[in-house]
Each structure stands twice: as C-alpha cells, then as structure tokens.
Design a protein around this motif. Structure first.
Motif, PDB file in Angstrom:
ATOM      1  N   VAL A  61       0.861  -1.177   0.000  1.00  0.00           N
ATOM      2  CA  VAL A  61       0.000   0.000   0.000  1.00  0.00           C
ATOM      3  C   VAL A  61       0.902   1.232   0.000  1.00  0.00           C
ATOM      4  CG1 VAL A  61      -1.812   1.256   1.226  1.00  0.00           C
ATOM      5  CG2 VAL A  61      -1.778  -1.254   1.273  1.00  0.00           C
ATOM      6  N   VAL A  85      -6.044   0.763   1.411  1.00  0.00           N
ATOM      7  CA  VAL A  85      -5.908  -0.522   2.078  1.00  0.00           C
ATOM      8  C   VAL A  85      -7.075  -1.457   1.766  1.00  0.00           C
ATOM      9  CG1 VAL A  85      -6.988   0.152   4.281  1.00  0.00           C
ATOM     10  CG2 VAL A  85      -5.201  -1.598   4.257  1.00  0.00           C
ATOM     11  N   VAL A  87      -0.078   0.455   8.004  1.00  0.00           N
ATOM     12  CA  VAL A  87      -1.080  -0.241   7.186  1.00  0.00           C
ATOM     13  C   VAL A  87      -2.006  -1.065   8.084  1.00  0.00           C
ATOM     14  CG1 VAL A  87       0.242  -2.312   6.571  1.00  0.00           C
ATOM     15  CG2 VAL A  87      -1.418  -1.400   4.973  1.00  0.00           C
TER      16      VAL A  87
END
Length: 181
Positions: free
Chosen positions: A74, A98, A121
């Motif tokens: 990501v 995400v 993340v």
C-alpha cells in the motif's frame, strides 16, 4: 475463505521499533516455533505498507523472504524500478487504499490467510474493520520511546477474544480474534 491477520513483535510498553527506528532489539528474543511455522504455511498473501517494504533491499525479497507469496504494498508512490519476483513471490503496488489491497490479497490467497505486516497499514486496516485476527509477540524489553503500535486509534474501541497463548523461554505470543469495532 481467507481471513485477514496482523502479526507483529512489540515491546512490553507497546513499541514496534526503538527510538532510532530500528527493530533489532525486538527481534533479538524472537524464536520461531511450531505455531509461527503453521501460520506461515497458512499465509497465501502478504500486505505491507511502503515503509515496511523499504526496510529491505527490494530485490532481496524474491531470494530471501520467508513468505514466498504475492505481496501487496500500500503506497502513494510505487518505486520507479519494479523489484525482482519469482514464480511464487510477486509484487503489486496498490495506490487506491488498504481496502483495495485487502480485496486483491484475499483473491490471490484463495483459501489461505492474508497477513498484514507494518504498523501504519495495520492501523488503516483496523480502522476500516478489515482485520480479523491479531498475533502479538511480546518482546522482553521496555523501550521507552519509538513507534507505538496502537497510536492514532483513540476513536476505536475493539473487543477481542484470546484464541491462544504461547510462552517460550524468551517471549510470550498472544493470538486474538477481533470481535467487534
């Protein structure tokens, strides 16, 4: 059906790196065990944040990384040069959040689990209600300063159910199921 798990080693006082940003002190006590090996075998895809991806030489993953599965990173800025891949380990740089990374990783994992690695993340996925299980290894160290794992989650209240606990000579590992957010 793949479940989304998060795994991390943290200090007793909740830090996932030290005041210099390093993690060596945390992993000094880490001992792979049968449960960790089983978790690795059940993993069909991994999600990183960009900072986690940048911790290693990008081209070393294909040859040396313990998870030889598709990896989804990501990021807002994919690297200019795509890293080396092999038949099992591929990289997808996800620039649309995400949620998209989790969706793509679950598809790639098939019946296996998706593992999230990286504090930022993880927090994004937890806020989005996408994390189903936490695996926390508690290192026998108090760092006092560094990056706190559960920082920036003040608006959340999450109920957990302990699934299992493993105690080794050097650390404690606790698995939790996320019940509700």
């Amino acid at each position: 059906m793949a479940k989304v798990c998060f795994g991390m080693v943290m200090s007793l006082d909740g830090f996932v790196n030290d005041r210099e940003g390093g993690m060596n002190k945390l992993y000094a006590s880490f001992e792979p065990n049968e449960e960790i090996n089983d978790m690795m075998a059940r993993t069909g895809a991994v999600i990183f944040g960009r900072r986690t991806f940048d911790l290693a030489d990008a081209d070393s993953y294909a040859a040396d990384y313990e998870f030889q599965v598709p990896i989804f990173v990501v990021t807002h800025h994919p690297p200019e040069k795509h890293p080396k891949e092999n038949d099992q380990l591929t990289f997808t740089f996800v620039t649309d959040g995400v949620e998209s990374a989790v969706r793509q990783a679950k598809e790639a994992a098939g019946e296996k689990d998706v593992l999230i690695l990286g504090a930022d993340v993880f927090r994004q996925a937890l806020k989005a209600g996408l994390v189903e299980e936490l695996q926390m290894a508690i290192a026998p160290i108090i760092l006092g300063k560094g990056l706190r794992l559960f920082e920036q989650l003040e608006e959340l209240e999450i109920d957990l159910e302990k699934i299992r606990t493993i105690e080794t000579d050097k650390q404690v590992e606790i698995w939790y199921k996320v019940l509700q957010q």
